[in-house]
Design an enzyme around this catalytic site. Sequence first.
Site: not given
Length: 115
Positions: A78-79
């Site tokens: 993800c981030q």
Amino acid sequence: MDASVVTYSQLKTMLSTHDIQLFDVRNPDEYQAGHIPDAVNMPLGSLDESLKLSPEDFQQKFAVKAPGKDDDNLVFHCQSGRRSAKALDVARQLGFSRARHYKGGYSEWVEQEGK
């Protein structure tokens, strides 16, 4: 070392040898704004139902082969590692026992690639 975590250098190696099924669990708008090459967008919100799709439906929806339960090259990111850790939990509950996540996420990727 945590066996469920993939480091930046491991990720680079897996990508260079094409021995990876990399899924970006961020939202589509985040993915569109920039993503790791070869990563397939599979938003966390629909991850459970996506991983339950038949191999045919999965391939139709994501244009890649569906991961197998015993695959050890299944990686989520993800981030910054929070959503991918949740994705990992979801995948493990569905029987993807060898799935891992890239804890550094897209933010670390950008930082490392920018050097």
